[in-house]
Design a protein around this motif. Structure first.
Motif, PDB file in Angstrom:
ATOM      1  N   UNK A  57      19.524 -19.767  21.690  1.00  0.00           N
ATOM      2  CA  UNK A  57      18.553 -19.325  20.688  1.00  0.00           C
ATOM      3  C   UNK A  57      18.376 -20.410  19.647  1.00  0.00           C
ATOM      4  N   UNK A  58      18.771 -21.613  19.974  1.00  0.00           N
ATOM      5  CA  UNK A  58      18.683 -22.715  19.022  1.00  0.00           C
ATOM      6  C   UNK A  58      18.321 -24.002  19.734  1.00  0.00           C
ATOM      7  N   UNK A  59      18.847 -25.092  19.251  1.00  0.00           N
ATOM      8  CA  UNK A  59      18.400 -26.390  19.752  1.00  0.00           C
ATOM      9  C   UNK A  59      19.178 -26.843  20.974  1.00  0.00           C
ATOM     10  N   UNK A  84      15.160 -18.758  24.622  1.00  0.00           N
ATOM     11  CA  UNK A  84      13.918 -19.389  24.173  1.00  0.00           C
ATOM     12  C   UNK A  84      14.067 -20.911  24.218  1.00  0.00           C
ATOM     13  N   UNK A  85      14.022 -21.424  25.419  1.00  0.00           N
ATOM     14  CA  UNK A  85      14.170 -22.866  25.633  1.00  0.00           C
ATOM     15  C   UNK A  85      12.788 -23.437  25.940  1.00  0.00           C
ATOM     16  N   UNK A  86      12.246 -24.271  25.056  1.00  0.00           N
ATOM     17  CA  UNK A  86      10.912 -24.807  25.335  1.00  0.00           C
ATOM     18  C   UNK A  86      10.907 -25.680  26.596  1.00  0.00           C
ATOM     19  N   UNK A  87       9.743 -25.823  27.214  1.00  0.00           N
ATOM     20  CA  UNK A  87       9.677 -26.546  28.489  1.00  0.00           C
ATOM     21  C   UNK A  87      10.321 -27.941  28.435  1.00  0.00           C
ATOM     22  N   UNK A  90      14.026 -27.538  28.583  1.00  0.00           N
ATOM     23  CA  UNK A  90      14.453 -27.069  29.906  1.00  0.00           C
ATOM     24  C   UNK A  90      14.531 -28.244  30.875  1.00  0.00           C
ATOM     25  N   UNK A 102      13.843 -18.860  31.527  1.00  0.00           N
ATOM     26  CA  UNK A 102      13.185 -18.529  30.251  1.00  0.00           C
ATOM     27  C   UNK A 102      12.860 -17.044  30.173  1.00  0.00           C
ATOM     28  N   UNK A 103      12.378 -16.569  29.009  1.00  0.00           N
ATOM     29  CA  UNK A 103      11.936 -15.181  28.902  1.00  0.00           C
ATOM     30  C   UNK A 103      10.945 -14.860  30.021  1.00  0.00           C
ATOM     31  N   UNK A 104      11.043 -13.649  30.567  1.00  0.00           N
ATOM     32  CA  UNK A 104      10.146 -13.259  31.652  1.00  0.00           C
ATOM     33  C   UNK A 104      10.760 -13.442  33.028  1.00  0.00           C
TER      34      UNK A 104
ATOM     35  N   UNK B 106      21.355 -26.610  15.022  1.00  0.00           N
ATOM     36  CA  UNK B 106      20.654 -25.323  14.934  1.00  0.00           C
ATOM     37  C   UNK B 106      20.220 -24.997  13.506  1.00  0.00           C
ATOM     38  N   UNK B 314       6.388 -16.178  27.631  1.00  0.00           N
ATOM     39  CA  UNK B 314       6.655 -17.621  27.755  1.00  0.00           C
ATOM     40  C   UNK B 314       5.621 -18.266  28.681  1.00  0.00           C
ATOM     41  N   UNK B 347       7.685 -16.806  22.314  1.00  0.00           N
ATOM     42  CA  UNK B 347       8.745 -16.812  23.336  1.00  0.00           C
ATOM     43  C   UNK B 347       9.278 -18.217  23.575  1.00  0.00           C
TER      44      UNK B 347
END
Lengths: 123, 532
Positions: A57-59, A84-87, A90, A102-104, B106, B314, B347
């Motif tokens: 949930x962070x960096x 919530x890891x941005x592309x 990831x 990721x979410x979903x 963070x 997302x 998301x």
């Protein structure tokens, strides 16, 4: 297997659902909750786990620090992650062998990945 | 195929008719601004005052927060929120605390890093605080007196009479003990006591401030369905009102102070419209019947809505602009005083400036372009379907409310993890349902040309925070800071109102971690009672 949250952000719903579906699928899950890199690595070593799941949930830098410590203290145990890891982050984790959900992501896909990563036959 | 139903389990029929109207429809049809307020809190609704555009915002250093707030106000936001960092603020840790040091990157990701009153002075520089409604970031219970106090002290240092300011502190039990758990948190009973102090202080000294605001949103987005959200919000209000009544104080004035709550709207459009209407009726009935409140201003519930963050996907993130619009429309139709629309990048990351701008634009389009929406109050009033749903939800919500009361009340149901367990069980069954989310479960694509990368902000928020805390410790009057902290600790232990002592401590430039140490010593730490 071990589950942990890398950040002090307390959104728990993702990791809770993952813990339950993996238990239902027959995994013995130790969920240590919010933990530091040292705590996660020590738990992975002491519990002699076959798989580590990280809720992010962070960096990504914090996740990478966890990964470094796990490699030092618990060898090459497989690691996968969700949250919530941005592309772009990831991709960075994938380069180090960490698959990101990721979410979903579907429950079935997560269970299948866990089975594959511990070398268990699929259902 | 199963009969369609709402997430609360209310069956949906193909069509509704006159027989579905509640038996007391005549009473419920009273105009907005009149008891029982089903149709709205105010007679003119949006004609009198459009809903406040109020977006969750905050990341990075005080300077970065300041810049974003100026941007949002320029874009047309009509209030502002100073969301604070979860790592430092919500845990009451200084940046050199080992738990913070272990995950320093963070810091500043989930809110702005405001470590003393001086940081808040920087964060509000140039903002029109005298006439803008503010939420200075007091979401988590143990952090609320600190967050509000730091805003008031920063205002005072700017020469503003802080008792004239308007705004709200959330200090919300759902966020703290159900939705977003911290690693270190004072127990719920101590939290109730701090909220009591806030309510008393504001009632006496801050006529335009909403001291605490029950945030059903945080329960709902963690799994509570609509009737549970409603029932639990009222059960929470009962805890506050009982404290006041038991101290022999008049309930009317206090009830007005806590009569601003928040709910979630989700993609369950009609159930959520009905929920807002039901909430006003239930608030009216609770206050008038249980407490004998007669002041109509206290009986009219004011509502802030946040659209469901969890509805934002997302995958194919631009679809979220449509979802945000629909959920905002539900809020507008249900009747709100204030609204925040979750970002289309929800998301993926904290909101980029563009996502923030679009959340504002969605609201402006609804207010400026949608014919009739702001001109006519409660436009769905009298709809067979909506009236029937409103009544059904109320019935279910009262049953849930009674269930909480029967097991010892809201605080008890938080303290022993019962409500958290309920939310978790609901989450589990939701994740098992076969999905029909566009772009995720159906109508997916492998290569979306509209992918977005996510916003991250600067990566030096921790280093900058360390330097600021060192500066404060070097420059402040050490004896004064120490004395103020000891006085705060004595008040905590003696059950005196902590707020005046917190203001003194902030004015002596104590840091957030120092206050945290006082609390941990005085109140101890809550153990999450549920295996997640």
């Amino acid at each position: 297997m071990l589950l942990a949250k890398t950040s002090l952000d307390g959104h728990w719903r993702g990791v809770m659902v993952v813990a339950r579906i993996l238990r239902d699928a027959g995994f013995e899950v130790v969920n240590v909750g919010m933990a530091t890199a040292d705590q996660i690595a020590a738990a992975a070593r002491d519990e002699d786990v076959q798989l580590v799941g990280l809720n992010v949930g962070g960096r990504v830098e914090v996740v990478e620090r966890v990964l470094d410590r796990v490699r030092e203290m618990a060898g090459d145990v497989p690691v996968f992650a969700g949250g919530t890891v941005p592309p772009w982050a990831a991709k960075r984790l994938a380069e180090r062998g960490v698959e990101v959900f990721p979410p979903g992501s579907s429950n079935d896909d997560i269970v299948a990945a866990a089975r594959r990563l511990v070398g268990a036959p699929g259902e | 195929m199963d009969e369609p139903q709402t997430p609360s389990g209310i069956p949906l029929r193909p069509v509704y008719g006159p027989d579905d109207l509640p038996a007391d429809h005549g009473l419920r049809a009273a105009p907005p601004g009149e008891p029982p307020f089903v149709r709205g809190a105010y007679p003119q609704m949006y004609r009198g005052k459009p809903w406040r555009i109020f977006q969750l915002s905050g990341y990075g250093s005080p300077e970065e927060l300041n810049q974003r707030l100026h941007f949002l106000l320029e874009q047309g936001e009509t209030g502002f929120i100073m969301k604070r960092d979860r790592v430092t603020n919500d845990h009451l840790y200084d940046p050199d605390h080992p738990e913070v040091d272990a995950r320093r990157e963070d810091v500043g990701q989930t809110g702005s890093v405001l470590l003393s009153a001086r940081d808040v002075q920087v964060a509000i520089e140039g903002l029109p605080i005298e006439h803008t409604y503010a939420h200075p970031g007091a979401g988590v219970v143990q952090a609320a007196p600190w967050c509000l106090g730091s805003y008031w002290v920063a205002a005072k240092r700017r020469g503003v009479d802080f008792t004239k300011l308007s705004g709200t502190g959330q200090s919300d039990f759902f966020l703290t003990y159900v939705g977003c758990l911290t690693k270190d948190q004072i127990p719920p009973h101590a939290g109730l006591r701090l909220n009591r102090d806030l309510i008393e202080f504001c009632t006496e000294r801050m006529p335009r401030w909403v001291p605490v605001s029950v945030a059903g949103y945080n329960g709902a987005d963690s799994g509570l369905v609509a009737h549970e959200e409603l029932g639990a919000v009222l059960a929470n209000a009962v805890e506050y009102l009982d404290v006041v009544r038991d101290r022999g104080l008049p309930v009317d004035g206090f009830a007005r102070g806590i009569g601003g709550v928040s709910f979630r709207t989700s993609m369950a459009l009609f159930e959520d419209i009905a929920k807002l209407r039901a909430a006003r009726k239930m608030w009216h009935d609770l206050l008038s019947q249980r407490y004998g409140v007669t002041d109509e201003k206290a009986l009219a519930l004011r509502i802030h809505v946040v659209t469901a963050g969890s509805a934002m996907t997302y995958q194919q993130p631009l679809n979220n602009l449509v979802r945000g619009t629909l959920m905002a429309l539900a809020a507008a139709l249900g009747g709100v005083q204030s609204l925040g629309v979750s970002g289309y990048d929800e998301a993926i990351s904290i909101p980029s400036d563009h996502a923030h701008q679009m959340s504002i634009r969605i609201q402006q389009i609804l207010q400026e372009e949608c014919g009739g929406l702001v001109d006519v109050a409660d436009p769905l009033g009298g709809s067979y379907f909506v009236e029937s749903l409103t009544e059904s939800l109320e019935t279910k919500a009262w049953t849930f409310f009674e269930e909480i009361q029967a097991r010892g009340g809201f605080i008890e149901s938080i303290d022993d993890g019962w409500l958290l367990q309920r939310a978790a069980d609901n989450q589990m069954s939701e994740s098992m349902r076969s999905g029909s989310i566009v772009g995720v479960d159906i109508h997916t694509d492998d290569v979306s040309p509209w992918a977005i990368d996510g916003f991250a902000g600067g990566s030096d928020a921790w280093e900058l925070g360390m330097a600021r805390v060192a500066g404060v410790r070097r420059e402040r009057h050490e004896t004064a800071a120490g004395d103020a902290l000891r006085a705060l600790e004595a008040a905590c232990k003696a059950d005196d109102n902590v707020i005046p002592l917190m203001l003194d401590a902030l004015d002596a430039d104590v840091t957030i971690g120092e206050v945290g140490a006082v609390y941990r010593e005085a109140f101890g730490s809550w153990k999450v009672p549920v295996q997640l």
